[in-house]
Design an enzyme around this catalytic site. Structure first.
Site, PDB file in Angstrom:
ATOM      1  N   PRO A 126       0.855  -1.287  -0.059  1.00  0.00           N
ATOM      2  CA  PRO A 126       0.029  -0.078   0.081  1.00  0.00           C
ATOM      3  C   PRO A 126       0.865   1.192  -0.023  1.00  0.00           C
ATOM      4  O   PRO A 126       0.164   2.348  -0.259  1.00  0.00           O
ATOM      5  CB  PRO A 126      -0.902  -0.168   1.360  1.00  0.00           C
ATOM      6  CG  PRO A 126      -0.033  -0.968   2.199  1.00  0.00           C
ATOM      7  CD  PRO A 126       0.762  -1.814   1.215  1.00  0.00           C
ATOM      8  N   TYR A 127       2.124   1.318   0.429  1.00  0.00           N
ATOM      9  CA  TYR A 127       3.102   2.355   0.211  1.00  0.00           C
ATOM     10  C   TYR A 127       3.920   2.174  -0.806  1.00  0.00           C
ATOM     11  O   TYR A 127       4.295   1.106  -1.437  1.00  0.00           O
ATOM     12  CB  TYR A 127       3.822   2.506   1.514  1.00  0.00           C
ATOM     13  CG  TYR A 127       2.858   2.894   2.736  1.00  0.00           C
ATOM     14  CD1 TYR A 127       2.194   4.297   2.750  1.00  0.00           C
ATOM     15  CD2 TYR A 127       2.256   1.815   3.575  1.00  0.00           C
ATOM     16  CE1 TYR A 127       1.161   4.250   3.732  1.00  0.00           C
ATOM     17  CE2 TYR A 127       1.424   2.153   4.556  1.00  0.00           C
ATOM     18  CZ  TYR A 127       0.844   3.135   4.833  1.00  0.00           C
ATOM     19  OH  TYR A 127       0.004   3.501   5.590  1.00  0.00           O
ATOM     20  N   GLY A 128       4.702   3.608  -1.065  1.00  0.00           N
ATOM     21  CA  GLY A 128       5.725   3.479  -2.085  1.00  0.00           C
ATOM     22  C   GLY A 128       6.857   2.595  -1.286  1.00  0.00           C
ATOM     23  O   GLY A 128       7.644   1.765  -2.149  1.00  0.00           O
TER      24      GLY A 128
ATOM     25  N   GLU B  51      14.024   5.866   1.756  1.00  0.00           N
ATOM     26  CA  GLU B  51      13.828   4.953   2.823  1.00  0.00           C
ATOM     27  C   GLU B  51      14.887   4.659   3.304  1.00  0.00           C
ATOM     28  O   GLU B  51      15.376   4.437   4.495  1.00  0.00           O
ATOM     29  CB  GLU B  51      13.266   3.414   2.224  1.00  0.00           C
ATOM     30  CG  GLU B  51      11.841   3.909   1.338  1.00  0.00           C
ATOM     31  CD  GLU B  51      10.886   4.313   2.366  1.00  0.00           C
ATOM     32  OE1 GLU B  51      10.772   4.395   3.550  1.00  0.00           O
ATOM     33  OE2 GLU B  51       9.802   4.965   1.589  1.00  0.00           O
TER      34      GLU B  51
ATOM     35  N   TYR C  74       5.742  15.780   5.924  1.00  0.00           N
ATOM     36  CA  TYR C  74       6.783  15.563   4.958  1.00  0.00           C
ATOM     37  C   TYR C  74       7.235  16.544   4.583  1.00  0.00           C
ATOM     38  O   TYR C  74       8.610  17.025   4.545  1.00  0.00           O
ATOM     39  CB  TYR C  74       6.257  14.637   3.863  1.00  0.00           C
ATOM     40  CG  TYR C  74       6.102  13.221   4.170  1.00  0.00           C
ATOM     41  CD1 TYR C  74       5.003  12.619   4.611  1.00  0.00           C
ATOM     42  CD2 TYR C  74       6.991  12.243   3.783  1.00  0.00           C
ATOM     43  CE1 TYR C  74       4.600  11.285   4.927  1.00  0.00           C
ATOM     44  CE2 TYR C  74       6.664  10.741   3.748  1.00  0.00           C
ATOM     45  CZ  TYR C  74       5.461  10.389   4.297  1.00  0.00           C
ATOM     46  OH  TYR C  74       5.324   9.247   4.751  1.00  0.00           O
TER      47      TYR C  74
HETATM   48  N1  BES Z   1       7.357   5.522   6.699  1.00  0.00           N
HETATM   49  C1  BES Z   1       6.828   5.883   5.359  1.00  0.00           C
HETATM   50  C2  BES Z   1       5.392   5.104   5.169  1.00  0.00           C
HETATM   51  C3  BES Z   1       4.542   5.099   6.154  1.00  0.00           C
HETATM   52  C4  BES Z   1       3.986   6.313   6.646  1.00  0.00           C
HETATM   53  C5  BES Z   1       3.773   3.798   6.329  1.00  0.00           C
HETATM   54  C6  BES Z   1       3.206   6.351   7.638  1.00  0.00           C
HETATM   55  C7  BES Z   1       2.626   3.847   7.237  1.00  0.00           C
HETATM   56  C8  BES Z   1       2.385   5.051   7.874  1.00  0.00           C
HETATM   57  C9  BES Z   1       7.841   5.804   4.208  1.00  0.00           C
HETATM   58  O1  BES Z   1       8.990   5.996   4.574  1.00  0.00           O
HETATM   59  C10 BES Z   1       7.510   6.895   3.317  1.00  0.00           C
HETATM   60  O2  BES Z   1       7.361   7.837   3.626  1.00  0.00           O
HETATM   61  N2  BES Z   1       6.921   6.489   1.914  1.00  0.00           N
HETATM   62  C11 BES Z   1       6.684   7.397   0.934  1.00  0.00           C
HETATM   63  C12 BES Z   1       7.767   7.381  -0.078  1.00  0.00           C
HETATM   64  C13 BES Z   1       8.020   8.894  -0.497  1.00  0.00           C
HETATM   65  C14 BES Z   1       7.813  10.153   0.254  1.00  0.00           C
HETATM   66  C15 BES Z   1       9.303   8.565  -1.090  1.00  0.00           C
HETATM   67  C16 BES Z   1       5.437   6.736   0.125  1.00  0.00           C
HETATM   68  O3  BES Z   1       5.101   5.406   0.676  1.00  0.00           O
HETATM   69  O4  BES Z   1       5.070   7.184  -0.891  1.00  0.00           O
HETATM   70 ZN    ZN Z   2       9.092   8.124   5.154  1.00  0.00          ZN
END
Ligand code: BES
Ligand code: ZN
Length: 679
Positions: free
Chosen positions: A296-298, A326, A412
């Protein structure tokens, strides 16, 4: 001197109480982590760190892919903080607890326990009776198939389509759905695990992985560095490994391994550059795991093993900033961790700043500026639609709310812009060193915004008076409006796009004369993001036929184009929308499209038809997000329901019918029962 900001009386009292609990200070990575004074009390956990703190976890789990159940034991080694404490409280969600034992290392005995009522956000507290002197518990339990932190995929939903797959996603508060534990980022634990799977599957964890592991179905792991619970991670599938460099490599299914290895071939270099900026990498190896498309995430920064969506494999390295992001979490987040989810910007804002710095070091200023600008524009869009002022700040009140609801561009991008602002004020060299000092000084601890302000004050504000005031810092953190002197990024590459775009919109330049041959995917994204909301059919056709946007292989560009085309009622994209929503499960890609569809009655109907099929492959949290969109009455930005705003016209053909007539919908995800149409 430590200044106390925004401390209410109850917080001050708990701060005073905390002083007596401040006994543990880390001396080595494996020593118990300090909890900053301000942190006591996490509104998203039932755990009571004043009574007990978990230091080590031993997991022994069987993976039943048929029944979709993890079952076995979790043994917690605890530090007693209160000699008289008679109850240990753990977090759980939808766990079946079979038995609980308590005692000491070699003397565990059955003990009594109760499960409290289920809270929709928090789950259920598990209260365990602890005999005098007990510092260990063992819980025998099983997960439920619908556990929020697990996704079980059948073979047809994987890349290779041969064997089933399981992966966890613990952040923010889902670890409790697969392990009973103190699920708060304030506490850090080391862990070991024994994971038994069907013989033909490989298990990997956010821990030391044996690169040569033979497929025995019996795997052991050890995680020597202490981590917060949201970084516990496990994946089980038909995985292959390929090395990228001495400390880096890739796990993926066979059919994506080569493409992934080519896409992320710069990972070892990224790691070296990151260390040069922010100090030694403290986790041993850095590997990537490419998940099936329903991730579900990038990406997710699980220590030693980043989990990544296959949607970032664009074929041209254009989305590798995800790896920079990451990887950067190895300093901001994994090493220095937000103590409560309210301080999420200390994880994500820092990480975004770091990743822009790493991208700039590796690929140059021009590319980094493009990425900074796209991110800043996303923030502007988000700020324009957020309704709660508090959510526009870097310290929103998340009491009683699901912390994942605050995963917006604010922590972010506002966070990253705050750090860019400080960098601009103090100079890059000094600011890089300042950040490195922050990580060294707070390694393996949990921090709050107040800790950062105190550190910033000591190391920069007070040292170089007259540059940035405390009032300015507070404005960045606590005011909903962006400060007037926000350093909004500017990109020359985007200026060129603007000129071409404006000339084309004015009808003065043909699409094929816009100079697009040299455009980066980021420039394409910028172009699409900054087109006027309303375009004519001719203009859309011009773009689509000229550049094949409907069929671009870059998922991020495709998502933007499809949304724009839908907003302008451009029927040729309907089949592609159907295919896209069935091909991808990454929330950032799919939810904006569902949102766009939900703005009209026809669109909503089309969306529901697509979702009916696609949902079987979506992750539980992605389903929840999409269902929210499809259920809620859609309100446009002016506050009027978009469905009513539609003028009454002659009956139109439904998008779903048009989609069917244009091309049979293809469903690369198949249904859970395996009878999908296939690709
Ligand atoms: N830690 C996050 C993903 C996350 C945030 C999962 C909150 C669950 C709850 C991860 O590091 C992230 O920020 N992923 C982004 C990447 C992008 C900013 C490059 C994403 O999934 O899009
Ligand atoms: Zn992140």
């Amino acid at each position: 001197m430590i200044r106390l900001f925004h401390l209410s009386l109850p917080l001050l009292l708990s701060l005073l109480a905390a002083c007596s609990l401040q006994a543990v200070t880390p001396s080595s990575p494996t020593a118990p982590a300090r909890i900053a004074a301000e942190t006591l009390g996490d509104p998203h956990s039932y755990a009571e760190p004043e009574a007990f703190r978990t230091r080590h976890l031993s997991l022994d789990l069987r993976v039943d892919v048929q029944r979709r159940v993890l079952s076995g034991t979790a043994e917690l080694q605890l530090q007693r903080m209160d000699a008289k404490a008679g109850t240990l409280v753990l977090d759980t969600r939808d766990l079946e607890i079979a038995a609980v034992e308590a005692g000491t290392a070699n003397a565990l005995r059955a003990t009594t326990y109760t499960l409290g009522p289920r809270d929709a956000v928090l789950g259920r507290p598990l209260r365990i009776a602890m005999p005098a002197g007990a510092d260990r518990v063992r819980i025998r339990y099983a997960t439920r198939p619908e556990a929020s932190g697990l996704q079980w995929l059948n073979a047809a939903q994987t890349a290779d389509r041969k064997l089933p797959f399981l992966f966890t996603q613990s952040q923010t508060i889902h670890a409790r759905s697969w392990i009973p534990l103190q699920d708060t980022p304030q506490l850090r634990i080391t862990y070991d695990a024994r994971i038994r799977t069907p013989k033909n599957l490989l298990a990997v964890m956010s821990a030391e992985n044996d690169l040569q592991a033979r497929r025995t179905g019996d795997y052991r792991f050890r995680m020597p560095q202490p981590v917060p619970s949201y970084l516990l991670a496990l994946a089980v599938g038909d995985l292959q490994f390929r090395a990228l460099g001495p400390r880096t490599g890739i796990y993926a299914e066979r059919s994506v391994l080569a493409a992934a290895a080519a896409e992320f071939s710069d990972t070892e270099k990224m790691l070296a550059r990151s260390e040069a900026l922010y100090g030694p990498y403290r986790w041993g190896r850095y590997d990537l795991l490419i998940l099936p498309p329903s991730f579900p995430y990038g990406g997710m920064e699980n220590p030693r093993l980043t989990f990544a969506s296959p949607s970032v494999i664009a074929g041209d390295k254009s989305l590798v900033s995800l790896v920079a992001h990451e990887l950067a979490h190895s300093w901001s987040g994994n090493l220095v961790t937000n103590a409560v989810w309210r301080d999420f910007w200390l994880n994500e804002g820092f990480t975004n700043h770091l990743s822009f710095r790493i991208m700039e070091e590796l690929y140059g200023r021009d590319r980094a500026q493009q990425e900074r600008t796209l991110a800043a524009n996303d923030l502007k869009d988000t700020l324009a639609v957020l309704t709660r002022d508090d959510d526009k700040t870097l310290a929103p009140d998340l009491n009683g709310r699901d912390p994942s609801d605050y995963v917006t561009d604010v922590p972010y991008e506002r966070g990253a812009l705050f750090l860019a602002y400080l960098e601009q004020k103090y100079g890059r060299t000094r600011f890089d060193a300042f950040l490195r000092g922050w990580f060294d000084r707070h390694a393996f601890t949990a921090v709050r915004s107040g800790d950062f302000v105190a550190y910033l004050d000591r190391e920069l504000l007070s040292k170089y008076p007259g540059v940035v005031s405390l009032a300015k810092v507070n404005e960045w953190l606590y005011q909903p409006r962006m400060p007037a002197d926000t350093p909004w990024p500017v990109s020359d590459a985007f200026k060129r796009v603007e000129r071409a775009r404006d000339a084309w919109l004015a009808g003065k330049l043909a699409a094929d004369r816009m100079g697009t041959a040299s455009w980066s995917p980021a420039q394409w994204r910028y172009f699409l993001d900054t087109l006027p909301a309303t375009l004519s059919l001719d203009q859309l056709t011009d773009l689509d036929e000229g550049f094949g946007l409907t069929h671009t292989g870059n998922a991020v560009v495709a998502a933007r184009w499809l949304r724009l085309a839908l907003a302008n009622d451009y029927p040729p994209v309907y089949p592609a929308v159907d295919a896209f929503l069935n091909r991808h499960g990454r929330m950032l890609l799919i939810t904006p499209i569902y949102e766009q569809l939900a703005r009209s009655e026809d669109g909503l109907e089309f969306a529901r038809e697509i979702y009916d099929v696609a949902r079987t492959a979506y992750h539980p949290i992605a389903r929840e997000a999409v269902e929210k969109i499809l259920a809620a009455p859609v309100v446009d930005h002016a506050g009027t329901p978009a469905v009513e705003a539609e003028p009454a016209t002659a009956p139109k053909r439904r998008p779903a019918d048009i989609a069917k007539s244009l091309r049979p919908a293809r469903h690369p995800f198949q249904r859970a029962d395996g009878v999908g149409t296939g690709d």
